[in-house]
Enzyme design. Structure first.
Site, PDB file in Angstrom:
ATOM      1  N   ARG A  56       0.824  -1.197   0.000  1.00 59.78           N
ATOM      2  CA  ARG A  56       0.000   0.000   0.000  1.00 59.78           C
ATOM      3  C   ARG A  56       0.869   1.262   0.000  1.00 59.78           C
ATOM      4  NH1 ARG A  56      -2.264   1.231   4.139  1.00 59.78           N
ATOM      5  NH2 ARG A  56      -1.242  -0.185   5.602  1.00 59.78           N
ATOM      6  N   LYS A 198      -8.560  -2.626   0.443  1.00 57.86           N
ATOM      7  CA  LYS A 198      -8.494  -1.816   1.645  1.00 57.86           C
ATOM      8  C   LYS A 198      -9.301  -0.515   1.516  1.00 57.86           C
ATOM      9  CE  LYS A 198      -6.225  -4.555   4.298  1.00 57.86           C
ATOM     10  NZ  LYS A 198      -6.992  -5.246   5.377  1.00 57.86           N
ATOM     11  N   HIS A 217     -11.182  -5.338  11.973  1.00 51.61           N
ATOM     12  CA  HIS A 217     -10.057  -5.916  11.240  1.00 51.61           C
ATOM     13  C   HIS A 217      -9.633  -7.168  11.997  1.00 51.61           C
ATOM     14  CE1 HIS A 217      -5.765  -5.430   9.430  1.00 51.61           C
ATOM     15  NE2 HIS A 217      -6.546  -6.126   8.642  1.00 51.61           N
ATOM     16  N   SER A 235       0.160  -7.868  11.697  1.00 52.23           N
ATOM     17  CA  SER A 235       0.964  -8.805  10.922  1.00 52.23           C
ATOM     18  C   SER A 235       1.998  -9.494  11.798  1.00 52.23           C
ATOM     19  CB  SER A 235       1.668  -8.053   9.786  1.00 52.23           C
ATOM     20  OG  SER A 235       2.473  -8.915   9.025  1.00 52.23           O
ATOM     21  N   LYS A 239      -2.670 -14.398  13.551  1.00 49.65           N
ATOM     22  CA  LYS A 239      -4.124 -14.307  13.365  1.00 49.65           C
ATOM     23  C   LYS A 239      -4.654 -15.371  12.411  1.00 49.65           C
ATOM     24  CE  LYS A 239      -5.523 -10.955  10.827  1.00 49.65           C
ATOM     25  NZ  LYS A 239      -5.976  -9.709  10.186  1.00 49.65           N
ATOM     26  N   THR A 240      -4.019 -15.495  11.243  1.00 49.66           N
ATOM     27  CA  THR A 240      -4.477 -16.471  10.257  1.00 49.66           C
ATOM     28  C   THR A 240      -4.231 -17.897  10.752  1.00 49.66           C
ATOM     29  OG1 THR A 240      -4.058 -14.936   8.440  1.00 49.66           O
ATOM     30  CG2 THR A 240      -4.206 -17.269   7.879  1.00 49.66           C
ATOM     31  N   ASP A 254     -10.151 -11.774   7.580  1.00 54.94           N
ATOM     32  CA  ASP A 254      -9.538 -10.444   7.678  1.00 54.94           C
ATOM     33  C   ASP A 254     -10.487  -9.311   8.060  1.00 54.94           C
ATOM     34  OD1 ASP A 254      -7.080  -8.965   7.454  1.00 54.94           O
ATOM     35  OD2 ASP A 254      -7.882  -8.051   5.643  1.00 54.94           O
ATOM     36  N   ARG A 319       1.556 -12.292  -2.115  1.00 58.24           N
ATOM     37  CA  ARG A 319       0.154 -12.506  -1.736  1.00 58.24           C
ATOM     38  C   ARG A 319      -0.539 -13.481  -2.678  1.00 58.24           C
ATOM     39  NH1 ARG A 319      -1.993  -9.853   3.021  1.00 58.24           N
ATOM     40  NH2 ARG A 319      -0.516  -8.176   3.510  1.00 58.24           N
TER      41      ARG A 319
END
Length: 528
Positions: A56, A198, A217, A235, A239-240, A254, A319
């Site tokens: 980003r 986003k 989020h 990050s 989490k994942t 997400d 990604r």
């Protein structure tokens, strides 16, 4: 300069002979490869490169300063204002540019799996692979829904159109501009597809609170009995990994909303990091990369077309974008009830936060606003030791409203539905980074499962002397010395000093929330 009619401009653009609307995945794969935008890999995924922008561009993101929104937006370095005149002039230039292209691509779909609050979106792309990305990440309409589809917001993306800062009023050639009044996201000068995802999330963060829906989020999953768990984390916090549980179904990985009906996924797909991806460590993600998946900046063998996920020569931010249906163990549609358990994940490189602790409502709001994790030595130039990193509500780049709006909503939801909140440290134990060791994933999984199963609601706890957190003194399968972080350090005086240092960083960061009630600032944070 007179304000342009964006609706008329858009209608004129979409009435052109170069428009391809709602192409299928195979059609978009053919277009992307035949136009030289991407290559086909051995799994049937398409691989594209995004050039110099592999992530980003937050410094090039703006919100138009308009009467409808200017008194609501939390203006600052994240939400940078830009004038209507600059937006109008760029919008005219971009639409004229797209009219001249041989072919442009349109996707129509939705954001939000809850049909009562979903947002109709339309994505207009210069690149076929970007349109494929939109097809994978957003919610795809049925044939009946497509007939009646109306766009509440439109993304217009022209990566090859580059702004001239001297003329166009931008900081660089890149721009991501949101007009809440005209319901348009205008993107140019960057090929990074994540800007589309986003931008819509930022818009949902603006719109949903008006409907008493908390945008979040986070990842979410649900057990066989309907018990819902949320996982917030920046990050590298896990989490994942932790939300992917064979015994529970994934709601989403997400972005979610929490309404009066329960939790729903905002997206229709996953945008997973795939650096160092292996089937052994992340089987769900690895096996989800099939035909039509978009691989961004992944290095691929030119002959075998096999992806080398360990190669970070283009970027570490590689990604994979795929439909959530590529994962077997999901809820479809992506909706469930109210959360029973909320987990805040932090990777504490100072090694002083407990591996798991129970939070009061005030502590939950405090740590939600703080959004703490750590930057490690070597991750950025000049960082030679762990540094505290705070991202408000675990998603500060995507919050148009003041952070307290989201925190107060969270507090009300916790009260209404009795959710238990836990702070889980997936970082270091027995010493700071370089001295101690990373928390064992097996221990973390055991603790999180105990929390989700309700086994920690009434257990005996001890109060952390620095942070005031309630730490369970016993969890089956986890050594007792691991649970109390001070006991895991050989040099307990060093622990005390490091804990005091981190507590000071928390207090210093929290000073920016001057309008927060004393209940949160005094009862939620480290002890005085």
């Amino acid at each position: 300069m007179n304000s342009i009619d964006t609706v008329s401009e858009l209608n004129e653009l979409l009435a052109g002979n170069n428009i391809s609307v709602q192409l299928s995945v195979p059609q978009l794969v053919e277009k992307a490869t035949s136009r030289g935008e991407a290559i086909l890999t051995s799994t049937g995924a398409v691989k594209a490169e995004t050039g110099k922008y592999t992530g980003r561009s937050p410094q090039d993101k703006y919100i138009v300063e308009e009467p409808i929104s200017k008194d609501k937006i939390d203006w600052g370095s994240v939400n940078q204002p830009i004038s209507s005149e600059i937006f109008d002039a760029l919008y005219k230039k971009v639409t004229n540019y797209l009219k001249e292209q041989e072919e442009i691509f349109v996707f129509k779909g939705f954001a939000g799996a809850d049909k009562e609050s979903r947002l109709g979106i339309q994505v207009v792309n210069e690149f076929a692979w970007h349109n494929l990305f939109a097809h994978q990440l957003f919610i795809r309409p049925t044939e009946e829904e497509l007939i009646a589809h109306q766009a509440d917001f439109t993304i217009v993306s022209a990566p090859n159109f580059k702004a001239n800062p001297m003329i166009d009023g931008t900081k660089s050639e890149t721009f991501i501009i949101v007009s809440m009044e005209k319901r348009v996201v205008l993107i140019g000068g960057t090929e990074y597809a994540g800007e589309m995802k986003k931008s819509i999330f930022s818009i949902m963060n603006y719109l949903l609170p008006e409907q008493n829906i908390l945008p979040m989020h986070c990842s979410a999953n649900v057990g066989e009995s309907g018990d819902v768990a949320l996982f917030f984390g920046l990050s590298g916090t896990g989490k994942t990994t932790l939300s992917a549980d064979a015994g529970r179904k994934l709601i989403g990985d997400d972005e979610h909303g929490w309404s009066d009906n329960g939790v729903f996924n905002i997206e229709g797909g996953c945008y997973a990091k795939c650096i160092d991806l292996t089937r052994e460590n992340e089987p769900q993600i690895f096996d989800a990369i099939t035909f039509g998946t978009v691989l961004e900046n992944v290095v691929v063998d030119p002959e075998t077309r096999v992806a080398n996920y360990a190669d970070d020569s283009l970027t570490e931010n590689t990604r994979a974008a795929y439909q959530i249906q590529n994962i077997e163990n999901i809820v479809d549609p992506s909706v469930a009830g109210h959360p029973n358990t909320i987990v805040f994940l932090t990777a504490d490189a100072f090694g002083v936060l407990p591996p798991i602790s129970k939070l009061t409502k005030e502590q939950a709001m405090y740590h939600f606003l703080s959004g703490f994790t750590s930057k490690l030595a070597g991750t950025e130039r000049g960082i030679t030791s762990p540094q505290p990193a705070f991202s408000t509500c675990f998603g500060s780049p995507f919050l148009p409203l003041h952070a307290t709006v989201y925190a107060e909503m969270l507090g009300k939801k916790i009260d209404e539905h009795g959710a238990q909140v836990f702070l889980v440290n997936t970082g270091w134990t027995g010493g700071e980074y370089g001295v101690g060791s990373r928390m064992k994933l097996a221990y973390t999984r055991t603790m999180v499962r105990a929390a989700i199963d309700g086994k920690l609601r009434n257990v005996e706890t001890t109060t952390d002397a620095v942070f005031g957190l309630e730490i369970p003194t016993q969890i089956d399968g986890v050594p007792a010395e691991v649970l109390i972080p001070r006991n895991a350090w050989e040099d307990q005086a060093a622990y005390d000093a490091k804990a005091t240092e981190l507590a000071h960083a928390f207090r210093k960061n929290f000073q920016k929330f001057g309008t927060v009630s004393q209940d949160i600032s005094l009862k939620g944070g480290p002890l005085a």
